[in-house]
Write an enzyme that holds these catalytic residues in place. Sequence first.
Site, PDB file in Angstrom:
ATOM      1  CG  HIS A 251      -5.438  -2.657  -1.046  1.00 39.38           C
ATOM      2  ND1 HIS A 251      -4.747  -2.182  -1.683  1.00 39.38           N
ATOM      3  CD2 HIS A 251      -4.643  -2.163   0.439  1.00 39.38           C
ATOM      4  CE1 HIS A 251      -3.539  -1.426  -1.265  1.00 39.38           C
ATOM      5  NE2 HIS A 251      -3.835  -0.865  -0.076  1.00 39.38           N
TER       6      HIS A 251
ATOM      7  CG  ASP B 241      -5.554  -2.941  -4.626  1.00 35.15           C
ATOM      8  OD1 ASP B 241      -6.876  -2.098  -4.106  1.00 35.15           O
ATOM      9  OD2 ASP B 241      -4.755  -3.278  -4.217  1.00 35.15           O
TER      10      ASP B 241
ATOM     11  CB  SER C  85      -1.292  -0.051   1.276  1.00 39.50           C
ATOM     12  OG  SER C  85      -1.986   0.968   0.535  1.00 39.50           O
TER      13      SER C  85
END
Length: 766
Positions: free
Chosen positions: A740, A708, A628
């Site tokens: 994600h 995602d 991330s």
Amino acid sequence: MHRFLISVFLAAVAFPALAQGKHPFTFEDMMALKRVEEPEVSPDGKWVLFAAVDVDLKANTKTPHVWVVPLNGSKAGSSASPDASHPASVGMTESREKEIISDQDADRPRWAPDGKRFAFVSTKESGSQIWIADFDGTTGMVTRKYQLTHIRTEADGELWSPDGKNILFKSDVYPECAGTPAEEAACNGKMGEEAKSSKVKAQVFTHLLYRHWNAYKEGKRSHLFVMPVFFWPENDLPPVSRPEEPFNGPRDNVGAFVMIFPRDISPADYDAPVFSLGGQDDYAFSPDGQEICYASNHDPEPAISTNNDLFTVPVNFPASATSKDVLAATRNITAENKAADNTPLYSPDGKYIAYRAQQRAGYESDRFRLLLYDRKTGKKADLSDGEDPFDLWVDSFAWSPDSKRIYLTAANAGESPIYMTFADPRSPLMLFITGGSNDSVTVAPNGKSLIFTRYSVRLPAELFVRDLPDDERFCGWNCLTQFRGHGEDSRQLSRMNEPILSRVAMSELESFWFEGAAKEQVQAWLIKPPNFDPNKKYPVKFIIHGGPEVPMGDEWSYRWNAELFAANGYVVLFINFHGSPGYGQKFIDAINGDWGGAPFEDLMKGLDYAEQHYPFIDKDRECALGASYGGYMANWILGHTTRFKCIVTHDGMFNTESAWGDTEELWFNEWEFKGTPYNNREMYRKWSPHLFATNFKTPTLVIHSQLDYRLDVSQGFDLFTTLQRQGVPSEMLYFPDEGHWVLKPQNSQLWYKTVNDWVDQWVGRQ
């Protein structure tokens, strides 16, 4: 005191002996652990319900089941030592918890007010539905189970009304299905069947946020429903309803079952409650069961808005009332605040609604404060701002039964201690209760103890109890450091994972501080490999946390498990750089508009410090790994230093301009980069890793997933293409069925193997 010192001494002496014969932590060990969820204390204070998830690696499944443990369990094994998070130091006491629903999946148990039954969620029939279990408080066993809802659009997130008459639940429905409950049910059933049977799967979008995190909205909204609860005698359960007739109620005067339909109490074309990644509910019943408060965002363009407001609505409507009648009776009680208002919770006496609120619109990482709403006057008071302001994020919280106190958790320097504040707007003050990393706080009905989950880097979540003193002799919130690592005030209630953890060797978590960007102190963490030899040199896995406002510390993770990374012979390092919560809001705000600035400086200086002060670190064998925001920083590192032998970048932002157009939560990018790419292009380009591609040299593993939607898979494809064209050694791990996060057990197994193999290939182990 002498008994405490003796127990610490015995634990210290015993631990080396116990460590003999243990093996390093493995992925299979981690999958064998039971994942304990939030506690629910029975109304009589005798029992604690909780769900625990079992992972079947071979079947590739995760299945929750319901367990129970007596609250008044033995205090033997009190977590008194500084090393209390490790099972070897809490004592091998007999476990008293027992599984009471094992023959079907069962999640989120919630007590009925009389304590004779509880509701839970199960997918055994017709998808996710609400079920009821009868409970014998003498034996602590379930005596009967039956399905309550049969709604085509499925149901979860149930709450029992305090008066015991209704159950509240969530369901994703078509907002255009308006009318009476019967009309809404028929409409949703028809539209759902048409969508399922249609050969055309195309969608027409008329507004943003048409997809979110890992799914397309498909024209549905999350709504809250209320339905009455009836209890049937043994062997007199109603027949299963048809999907368009969701609920068979009590018998009428001729013995026929009366049809009851759940009522949509948030029928507007908005999500109510708001989307959540977990944590405390964004909806609650009033203590008399006559009102519900929930969070919803009614801004015209929610993709750029964090303006969640709190709405109240009555529970009881005549059968003929329509969705228009419900909307007419709904009130917005936080309309003046254009930032987020979340997680309402009524005081037991009904006087207040406590909730968390932010102040800056569009900023999802603004400090969450604790506020009180006076239901009679409409006035609001901020309990986070007193003479000694509480400059930490308020997370989960719970009322004391007498409505005089609120207990809460808040991130502080790598932990999540529990604090207490008085529910008095005239004297806001936060007092420290207990240290460690804690969550899901609840208070016993007699008000004399707290029940919560606690976890650490070496202990997955378990249930703990903290007995409360009779007076107010607590210390202030800023005295945490003198308590860190000591749990003498708490005792472990559940020991679900002791059989697994007692057989594995894990290393202690060590903290150190250094001077980072702006000459400010920054906290970092280190874990040594098992069977550590101080005379050897060890390679390093340098973990970069995500968010960026999601700190790392003394906490457990299944996705990026620090002990598992260390287990195969590595020193693990991670740093809470500028932007990390737990160090005051100013420290968090420092990352805004400076994504590759202060955080990068912190990371490099922290690594420099570790190399200089820990002689066992081999500075020539280091690999950087992040996901991330951590993936973004890994990409930024690619273009700004060659000190690492390899890089792992998971779901990272590569091109800041294209990521703005690919994402769904636009408020995040527009706050962090201070505008859009067309009105502040300079900021986006300043911090975009793709513009430094000519500097890429470090061997890189790229990981990204098709589902995602926070950081689109195209970011990973673009990076991998660039690496290949630049001739940089690289591989890409692609998951077509993940979002994600990589959550499926066998996908997780492949993830860990691929990551560890890549690091071994370029860094190597002795």
